[in-house]
Design an enzyme around this catalytic site. Structure first.
Site, PDB file in Angstrom:
ATOM      1  N   ASP A  30       0.845  -1.199   0.000  1.00  0.00           N
ATOM      2  CA  ASP A  30       0.000   0.000   0.000  1.00  0.00           C
ATOM      3  C   ASP A  30       0.881   1.249   0.000  1.00  0.00           C
ATOM      4  O   ASP A  30       1.887   1.326   0.703  1.00  0.00           O
ATOM      5  CB  ASP A  30      -0.907  -0.014   1.236  1.00  0.00           C
ATOM      6  CG  ASP A  30      -2.079   0.938   1.098  1.00  0.00           C
ATOM      7  OD1 ASP A  30      -3.222   0.476   0.995  1.00  0.00           O
ATOM      8  OD2 ASP A  30      -1.843   2.182   1.082  1.00  0.00           O
ATOM      9  N   ILE A  31       0.472   2.234  -0.783  1.00  0.00           N
ATOM     10  CA  ILE A  31       1.254   3.468  -0.919  1.00  0.00           C
ATOM     11  C   ILE A  31       1.212   4.310   0.361  1.00  0.00           C
ATOM     12  O   ILE A  31       2.097   5.141   0.586  1.00  0.00           O
ATOM     13  CB  ILE A  31       0.731   4.281  -2.140  1.00  0.00           C
ATOM     14  CG1 ILE A  31       1.801   5.209  -2.671  1.00  0.00           C
ATOM     15  CG2 ILE A  31      -0.542   5.033  -1.811  1.00  0.00           C
ATOM     16  CD1 ILE A  31       1.459   5.784  -4.038  1.00  0.00           C
ATOM     17  N   ASN A  85     -12.974  -3.044   2.562  1.00  0.00           N
ATOM     18  CA  ASN A  85     -13.986  -2.011   2.759  1.00  0.00           C
ATOM     19  C   ASN A  85     -14.959  -2.027   1.589  1.00  0.00           C
ATOM     20  O   ASN A  85     -14.543  -2.117   0.431  1.00  0.00           O
ATOM     21  CB  ASN A  85     -13.315  -0.644   2.874  1.00  0.00           C
ATOM     22  CG  ASN A  85     -12.345  -0.579   4.049  1.00  0.00           C
ATOM     23  OD1 ASN A  85     -12.642  -1.080   5.124  1.00  0.00           O
ATOM     24  ND2 ASN A  85     -11.185   0.035   3.841  1.00  0.00           N
ATOM     25  N   GLY A  91     -15.183   3.212   4.098  1.00  0.00           N
ATOM     26  CA  GLY A  91     -13.809   3.618   3.834  1.00  0.00           C
ATOM     27  C   GLY A  91     -13.261   3.181   2.496  1.00  0.00           C
ATOM     28  O   GLY A  91     -12.065   3.343   2.243  1.00  0.00           O
ATOM     29  N   GLN A  92     -14.118   2.628   1.624  1.00  0.00           N
ATOM     30  CA  GLN A  92     -13.604   2.221   0.300  1.00  0.00           C
ATOM     31  C   GLN A  92     -13.316   3.463  -0.543  1.00  0.00           C
ATOM     32  O   GLN A  92     -14.173   4.339  -0.693  1.00  0.00           O
ATOM     33  CB  GLN A  92     -14.616   1.318  -0.424  1.00  0.00           C
ATOM     34  CG  GLN A  92     -14.048   0.757  -1.724  1.00  0.00           C
ATOM     35  CD  GLN A  92     -14.986  -0.243  -2.412  1.00  0.00           C
ATOM     36  OE1 GLN A  92     -16.143  -0.382  -2.041  1.00  0.00           O
ATOM     37  NE2 GLN A  92     -14.467  -0.904  -3.429  1.00  0.00           N
ATOM     38  N   SER A  93     -12.108   3.541  -1.080  1.00  0.00           N
ATOM     39  CA  SER A  93     -11.738   4.670  -1.932  1.00  0.00           C
ATOM     40  C   SER A  93     -11.344   4.232  -3.334  1.00  0.00           C
ATOM     41  O   SER A  93     -11.323   5.050  -4.249  1.00  0.00           O
ATOM     42  CB  SER A  93     -10.588   5.468  -1.302  1.00  0.00           C
ATOM     43  OG  SER A  93      -9.451   4.656  -1.125  1.00  0.00           O
ATOM     44  N   HIS A  98     -10.274  -5.352  -3.252  1.00  0.00           N
ATOM     45  CA  HIS A  98      -8.932  -5.542  -2.689  1.00  0.00           C
ATOM     46  C   HIS A  98      -9.055  -5.944  -1.236  1.00  0.00           C
ATOM     47  O   HIS A  98      -9.961  -5.511  -0.527  1.00  0.00           O
ATOM     48  CB  HIS A  98      -8.069  -4.283  -2.834  1.00  0.00           C
ATOM     49  CG  HIS A  98      -8.710  -3.023  -2.353  1.00  0.00           C
ATOM     50  ND1 HIS A  98      -9.668  -2.350  -3.073  1.00  0.00           N
ATOM     51  CD2 HIS A  98      -8.540  -2.319  -1.209  1.00  0.00           C
ATOM     52  CE1 HIS A  98     -10.055  -1.273  -2.398  1.00  0.00           C
ATOM     53  NE2 HIS A  98      -9.392  -1.241  -1.262  1.00  0.00           N
ATOM     54  N   HIS A 100      -6.915  -5.766   2.175  1.00  0.00           N
ATOM     55  CA  HIS A 100      -5.776  -5.230   2.911  1.00  0.00           C
ATOM     56  C   HIS A 100      -5.241  -6.327   3.830  1.00  0.00           C
ATOM     57  O   HIS A 100      -6.021  -6.997   4.517  1.00  0.00           O
ATOM     58  CB  HIS A 100      -6.212  -4.072   3.813  1.00  0.00           C
ATOM     59  CG  HIS A 100      -6.768  -2.875   3.127  1.00  0.00           C
ATOM     60  ND1 HIS A 100      -6.038  -1.732   2.900  1.00  0.00           N
ATOM     61  CD2 HIS A 100      -8.014  -2.610   2.634  1.00  0.00           C
ATOM     62  CE1 HIS A 100      -6.787  -0.813   2.316  1.00  0.00           C
ATOM     63  NE2 HIS A 100      -8.001  -1.328   2.141  1.00  0.00           N
TER      64      HIS A 100
HETATM   65  P1  5GP Z   1      -9.646   1.455   0.328  1.00  0.00           P
HETATM   66  O1  5GP Z   1      -9.609   2.852   0.885  1.00  0.00           O
HETATM   67  O2  5GP Z   1     -10.417   1.425  -0.973  1.00  0.00           O
HETATM   68  O3  5GP Z   1     -10.092   0.395   1.284  1.00  0.00           O
HETATM   69  O4  5GP Z   1      -8.141   1.075   0.014  1.00  0.00           O
HETATM   70  C1  5GP Z   1      -7.458   1.608  -1.067  1.00  0.00           C
HETATM   71  C2  5GP Z   1      -6.008   1.594  -0.687  1.00  0.00           C
HETATM   72  O5  5GP Z   1      -5.252   1.792  -1.862  1.00  0.00           O
HETATM   73  C3  5GP Z   1      -5.591   2.691   0.302  1.00  0.00           C
HETATM   74  O6  5GP Z   1      -5.054   2.091   1.469  1.00  0.00           O
HETATM   75  C4  5GP Z   1      -4.578   3.515  -0.480  1.00  0.00           C
HETATM   76  O7  5GP Z   1      -3.496   3.952   0.319  1.00  0.00           O
HETATM   77  C5  5GP Z   1      -4.121   2.548  -1.550  1.00  0.00           C
HETATM   78  N1  5GP Z   1      -3.721   3.189  -2.792  1.00  0.00           N
HETATM   79  C6  5GP Z   1      -4.375   4.183  -3.455  1.00  0.00           C
HETATM   80  N2  5GP Z   1      -3.724   4.500  -4.586  1.00  0.00           N
HETATM   81  C7  5GP Z   1      -2.619   3.696  -4.628  1.00  0.00           C
HETATM   82  C8  5GP Z   1      -1.538   3.587  -5.554  1.00  0.00           C
HETATM   83  O8  5GP Z   1      -1.464   4.272  -6.578  1.00  0.00           O
HETATM   84  N3  5GP Z   1      -0.582   2.660  -5.271  1.00  0.00           N
HETATM   85  C9  5GP Z   1      -0.629   1.879  -4.139  1.00  0.00           C
HETATM   86  N4  5GP Z   1       0.365   0.993  -3.950  1.00  0.00           N
HETATM   87  N5  5GP Z   1      -1.642   1.961  -3.245  1.00  0.00           N
HETATM   88  C10 5GP Z   1      -2.614   2.865  -3.486  1.00  0.00           C
END
Ligand code: 5GP
Ligand code: ZN
Length: 112
Positions: A30-31, A85, A91-93, A98, A100
């Site tokens: 994760d970034i 999420n 919290g899904q973005s 995916h 975690h």
């Molecule tokens: P969500 O918020 O949908 O549950 O998780 C998305 C995750 O993707 C976040 O933890 C965010 O830091 C990670 N993420 C978003 N953009 C990128 C990216 O370009 N590269 C990587 N490695 N992770 C990303």
């Protein structure tokens, strides 16, 4: 899906720090890590979230959990959390399924 960030990462069109890859799934760090170890495991085919899992595509989900168990052993993760999420309030973005995998620090339950 052409405009999906994680489809592009799975295809290698956007760089990422790879943990593991096979024909069905891709794992990468994760970034913005929320724990000392924090990686994501995604199907290579586009599925929007857990809410789109159905008999036609659920095989890849079982496979992903096998991969998570294997990676956790290889990385010597004794205790870890697997999170997905679903929807913005949770919290899904990124709207590509995916999981975690978080490890290496104390975690609370229930989550905030
Ligand atoms: P969500 O918020 O949908 O549950 O998780 C998305 C995750 O993707 C976040 O933890 C965010 O830091 C990670 N993420 C978003 N953009 C990128 C990216 O370009 N590269 C990587 N490695 N992770 C990303
Ligand atoms: Zn996608």
């Amino acid at each position: 899906m052409s405009d999906c960030l994680f489809c592009k990462i799975a295809a290698g069109e956007i760089p990422s720090s790879k943990v593991y890859e096979d024909e069905l799934c891709y794992a990468f760090y994760d970034i913005a890590p929320q724990a000392p170890t924090h990686f994501l495991v995604i199907p290579k085919t586009h599925i929007g979230s857990v809410s789109e899992i159905a008999p036609e595509n659920s095989g890849v989900v079982a496979h992903i959990f096998e991969v998570i168990a294997k990676l956790a052993k290889e990385l010597n993760l004794e205790s870890y959390r697997v999170v997905s999420n679903i929807g913005e309030q949770a919290g899904q973005s990124v709207f590509h399924l995916h999981f975690h995998v978080l490890s290496g620090r104390d975690m609370t339950w229930p989550p905030g």
